[in-house]
Scaffold this active site. Structure first.
Site, PDB file in Angstrom:
ATOM      1  N   PHE A   1     -12.238  -6.154 -12.516  1.00 26.78           N
ATOM      2  CA  PHE A   1     -11.818  -5.792 -11.162  1.00 26.78           C
ATOM      3  C   PHE A   1     -12.927  -4.980 -10.520  1.00 26.78           C
ATOM      4  O   PHE A   1     -13.872  -4.555 -11.207  1.00 26.78           O
ATOM      5  CB  PHE A   1     -10.533  -4.949 -11.249  1.00 26.78           C
TER       6      PHE A   1
ATOM      7  N   GLN B   1      -6.861   2.717   3.043  1.00 24.87           N
ATOM      8  CA  GLN B   1      -7.642   1.617   2.484  1.00 24.87           C
ATOM      9  C   GLN B   1      -7.396   0.308   3.225  1.00 24.87           C
ATOM     10  O   GLN B   1      -6.261  -0.091   3.437  1.00 24.87           O
ATOM     11  CB  GLN B   1      -7.282   1.408   1.007  1.00 24.87           C
TER      12      GLN B   1
ATOM     13  N   LEU C   1      -1.698 -10.488   1.373  1.00 27.75           N
ATOM     14  CA  LEU C   1      -2.717 -10.070   0.413  1.00 27.75           C
ATOM     15  C   LEU C   1      -3.198 -11.237  -0.454  1.00 27.75           C
ATOM     16  O   LEU C   1      -2.397 -12.019  -0.955  1.00 27.75           O
ATOM     17  CB  LEU C   1      -2.117  -8.986  -0.494  1.00 27.75           C
TER      18      LEU C   1
ATOM     19  N   GLU D   1      -7.552  -8.895  -5.420  1.00 25.08           N
ATOM     20  CA  GLU D   1      -8.917  -8.721  -5.926  1.00 25.08           C
ATOM     21  C   GLU D   1      -9.123  -9.551  -7.195  1.00 25.08           C
ATOM     22  O   GLU D   1     -10.254  -9.866  -7.570  1.00 25.08           O
ATOM     23  CB  GLU D   1      -9.120  -7.228  -6.235  1.00 25.08           C
TER      24      GLU D   1
ATOM     25  N   ARG E   1     -13.609  -1.380  -2.849  1.00 27.22           N
ATOM     26  CA  ARG E   1     -12.993  -2.029  -1.692  1.00 27.22           C
ATOM     27  C   ARG E   1     -13.553  -1.545  -0.360  1.00 27.22           C
ATOM     28  O   ARG E   1     -13.733  -2.327   0.568  1.00 27.22           O
ATOM     29  CB  ARG E   1     -11.478  -1.809  -1.719  1.00 27.22           C
TER      30      ARG E   1
ATOM     31  N   HIS F   1      -3.992  -1.633   3.859  1.00 25.79           N
ATOM     32  CA  HIS F   1      -3.405  -1.937   2.558  1.00 25.79           C
ATOM     33  C   HIS F   1      -2.775  -0.748   1.858  1.00 25.79           C
ATOM     34  O   HIS F   1      -1.671  -0.850   1.333  1.00 25.79           O
ATOM     35  CB  HIS F   1      -4.509  -2.520   1.673  1.00 25.79           C
TER      36      HIS F   1
ATOM     37  N   ARG G   1      -9.367   4.156  -3.256  1.00 26.37           N
ATOM     38  CA  ARG G   1      -8.724   3.799  -4.516  1.00 26.37           C
ATOM     39  C   ARG G   1      -9.364   2.554  -5.111  1.00 26.37           C
ATOM     40  O   ARG G   1      -9.676   1.609  -4.395  1.00 26.37           O
ATOM     41  CB  ARG G   1      -7.242   3.534  -4.275  1.00 26.37           C
TER      42      ARG G   1
END
Lengths: 230, 586
Positions: B119, B240, B252, B255, B286, B353, B397
């Site tokens: 990630f 975010q 969404l 990721e 992000r 988000h 985050r």
């Protein structure tokens, strides 16, 4: 586009009625978008909804006679006037909102949780990809209720027949290589009603917005019972 | 008519992963616990989390919690509190294993262990090669975790109040929080829930922005309840924007799509992230990826007829990966865009988000406020999950740290509540004044006559926030934005409902939600206007650099007089050396 919407407010209406509404909306949008458009003009229209992408399971409704999620049903696939009603067979609270308690009760009744009797190891329970694959098509259920509220057996015996959603969950745990309560689970489902009221009408399979197959799960449970008996 | 009352040891408000993990901890300890949720628990927004949950299990690649801690501190742009981050990263593996024992159907490795995927912002060995730290149940990890936690709560006989809306906290003169006034949505009847401890676990406020990945219910109710109870909100300027929302719609795309090998291209087919983050490329943090997309569009390299989005390329992954690892997003792309991810490019754009800021807590979940030179807990009040600001996410985050945060701190809060209950045996008397105030908040919506509709103000709020408090900010834009949200705050008093029925009156719920959102909007823009630097998700064009000398501190916003205060970042971890701020490159 033309809509006919089920309206009922227990405080002001003696009985339910159908409201004709015309909405200026592109047919590439979803039924939920149309309902939101209507509610923006008439805030008294009541329906449940939340994520808008088919994962929270809030907006099960009956669209042109078939259960489905408002957020995943594209307007262009529907014949006008688009008739929107609450899901059938449940007590109506208001407009498109039904009391889902009986549905949840049946879900809770199948012990929808992993039961392991051995002491817990300090690492994860081991499960092979093949064992894990058995849960595909089962764990994805979003508890929207489209299936159970479209099942004639559930309409007749909502207090005794578990219904397709709960039975799918029952099998989700029977199929889990980690679960150690197989015998109790099978014994719990025995008898003429809880599972055996399923007459393989297959409405559940046809309306599941996640493409799941409760009928197949019920057959698998029956096979396990048979094997258990022998 | 007398007000109905119920009494519990603990009241949990919110039934997402944070609330349910705490409730489970309490119910298993034989403590009486009530969970109030405005939707049936499995409809809480945790259900929509896709990619996974970080823990250094090292099932796929070498890993340890200390590397995870480094990545999280760096990802936070050094605004995260390092004691809380150490606690979370150390607890991660154990917490994932607990969830697996609860029944979560994680995807598996050939050897039977939990599958983990790479990630964004993850590294081995403090900034080295890409790590694979995100434990996944295909791309439905949030759904798998939320359902399992609800199921275990059924088993533990947690008491649920489904479809009850929390109106306000009740506080006494000594500052103890004693429960809340809630509304049963189906009947329209208020109910007073008395509790020795109250945990806010109400999630984020993504509905502040027009295009967002959030559910309709994400209106930050707990944040606004805290504000009204005199608690400040921390770091609200850090919101975010997820790089890959479906363009124009907002759904969404996890990721995980990039973690499994997907990447972004501009209109020339160029893999542009190579220019912005030469090492991590599409798996940079992000905030970095979202800004890069916005810059590409600004500089004329956007895709589509209006050049206003980028493409996510997944077609090279093959149907095996798409079907096994990314089934839900593949389905979403087909449903909402009508394109096939196995063949077509997917239009995406950064989308609101996640609320990094929130109710200030310590690592035990206790809500804390500054007193003199230190901090003090508010007795009886806890917060966990997205509504809380521990702060483990700081200014940005990392993907996969949200599911981790809710479970780790939901559990920690549960444990601390058990301690608190050992020392606080009895319910304190409820002050009538507090109850009256909360009742007045409800009665306000009985006002009849002509007025502005809720929907109008909500739309204006969402477009204002998007336009004036988006990915890139300046003094001028934010000042204009503040004037606009303050005007909306004024106009709230003119709002009148047309629906005055009691039964399932969603118009009234939406009005109270909007009231909450407006307060949070004012907090967000005020905090953003004050912070004269760029850090993590807060990107000021007029102050393009991070300014550690003046701004390595947490913002605290109070509702009263819109007052701002600041407190230092906790840079000292629990046991290891501190990670001092350095330039952040990916």
């Amino acid at each position: 586009m033309k809509f006919r919407i089920h309206r009922y407010n227990p405080e002001t209406d003696k009985k339910p009625w159908m409201q004709d509404v015309e909405v200026d909306i592109d047919s590439s949008e979803m039924v939920r978008d149309a309902l939101l458009r209507i509610k923006a003009k008439d805030e008294t229209l009541v329906f449940r909804h939340s994520c808008g992408e088919g994962v929270c399971g809030s907006d099960a409704i009956n669209i042109n006679g078939v259960n489905g999620l408002g957020c995943l049903t594209r307007l262009s696939t529907l014949k006008e006037p688009i008739e929107i009603r609450p899901v059938p067979g449940m007590p109506i609270v208001r407009d498109l909102v039904v009391d889902m308690e009986q549905f949840y009760k049946q879900y809770r009744a199948v012990k929808p949780y992993l039961i392991v009797k051995d002491p817990e190891p300090e690492i994860e329970y081991q499960q092979t990809p093949e064992q894990r694959e058995k849960l595909d098509g089962l764990y994805e259920c979003i508890l929207c209720g489209c299936c159970s509220t479209f099942c004639p057996s559930f309409w007749w015996n909502p207090d005794k027949f578990r219904g397709p959603a709960a039975l799918l969950q029952a099998y989700r745990f029977l199929a889990d290589s980690r679960d150690q309560a197989t015998e109790e689970r099978l014994a719990d489902l025995d008898g003429p009603y809880k599972m055996f009221r399923c007459h393989t009408i297959m409405n559940c399979v046809n309306v599941c917005p996640k493409g799941l197959n409760p009928t197949k799960a019920i057959n698998e449970i029956k096979k396990m019972m048979l094997k258990d008996m022998i | 008519m007398s007000l109905a009352k119920r009494k519990f040891d603990t009241l949990v408000i919110g039934a997402g992963g944070g609330g349910l993990r705490a409730a489970l901890q309490l119910a298993q300890a034989d403590s009486s616990v009530a969970v109030v949720s405005k939707v049936f628990p499995t409809r809480s927004h945790t259900v929509a989390a896709q990619g996974g949950m970080n823990a250094a299990l090292a099932n796929v690649l070498p890993d340890n919690w200390h590397w995870h801690m480094y990545d999280t501190v760096k990802g936070s742009d050094y605004l995260g509190d390092q004691d809380a981050i150490e606690y979370m990263c150390r607890a991660a593996s154990k917490t994932v294993i607990e969830l697996e024992h609860c029944g979560v159907p994680f995807s598996r490795m050939e050897n039977g262990g939990i599958y983990q995927r790479p990630f964004g912002g993850q590294s081995q060995n403090f900034g080295g090669e890409q790590a694979a730290r995100t434990c996944a149940a295909a791309d439905r990890t949030g759904h798998a975790i939320l359902h399992s936690l609800y199921q275990q709560n059924i088993r533990a006989k947690t008491h649920f109040f489904d479809e009850f809306f929390a109106i306000d906290l009740i506080k006494d003169e000594a500052g103890f929080v004693l429960g809340a006034l809630v509304l049963e949505i189906e009947t329209g009847e208020p109910l007073l829930i008395e509790a020795k401890t109250t945990l806010l676990a109400t999630g984020g406020a993504g509905q502040l922005f027009r295009t967002n990945t959030n559910a309709t219910i994400n209106t930050g109710d707990g944040l606004a309840m805290a504000l009204r109870a005199g608690v400040p909100l921390q770091d609200m300027e850090f919101f975010q924007f997820h790089p890959t929302g479906i363009a124009g719609k907002g759904m969404l795309i996890s990721e995980a799509a990039r973690g499994e090998g997907g990447y972004l291209v501009n209109k020339d087919g160029e893999r542009f992230m190579e220019r912005y983050a030469p090492h991590a490329k599409d798996l940079a943090s992000r905030d970095v990826v979202s800004r890069s997309i916005a810059i590409e569009v600004q500089e004329g390299r956007g895709c589509g007829p209006n050049g206003d989005y980028m493409h996510l390329k997944l077609d090279h992954l093959g149907s095996e990966v798409l079907d096994k690892r990314l089934p839900a997003i593949s389905e979403s792309i087909r449903t909402f865009l009508g394109v096939d991810p196995a063949k077509d490019l997917v239009p995406i754009y950064p989308t609101a988000h996640y609320t990094m800021g929130g109710i200030p807590t310590n690592r035990y979940g206790q809500v804390v406020v500054p007193v003199d030179t230190g901090e003090e807990e508010i007795p009886g009040l806890y917060a966990a999950g997205e509504c809380a600001c521990v702060s483990v996410h700081g200014a940005n985050r990392l993907g996969g740290n949200s599911l981790l945060d809710i479970v780790v701190f939901g559990r920690a809060a549960g444990n601390d509540i058990i301690q608190f209950l050992k020392e606080n045996h009895y319910h304190r008397p409820m002050p009538q004044e507090g109850i009256d105030q909360a009742m007045a908040r409800l009665a306000r919506w009985d006002q009849k006559g002509k007025g502005e509709p809720v929907d109008q103000i909500r739309q204006e709020l969402q477009t204002t926030m998007e336009k004036y408090c988006g990915v890139f900010r300046t003094e001028e834009i934010l000042a204009e934005g503040l004037a606009k949200v303050l005007e909306l705050e004024q106009r709230m008093s003119m709002v009148r409902l047309q629906d005055h029925s009691k039964v399932f009156n969603t118009a009234r719920i939406e009005a109270m939600e909007l009231d909450n959102l407006v307060d949070i909007g004012v907090a967000t823009v005020t905090s953003a206007l004050a912070r004269q630097e760029s850090r993590g998700a807060h990107s000021r064009v007029d102050y393009p650099d991070r300014d550690d000398a003046n701004w390595m501190k947490h913002t605290l916003y109070y509702k009263e007089n819109r007052q701002l205060d600041y407190k230092p970042v906790r840079t000292k971890p629990l046991t290891v050396e501190s990670f001092p701020p350095k330039e952040r490159v990916y």
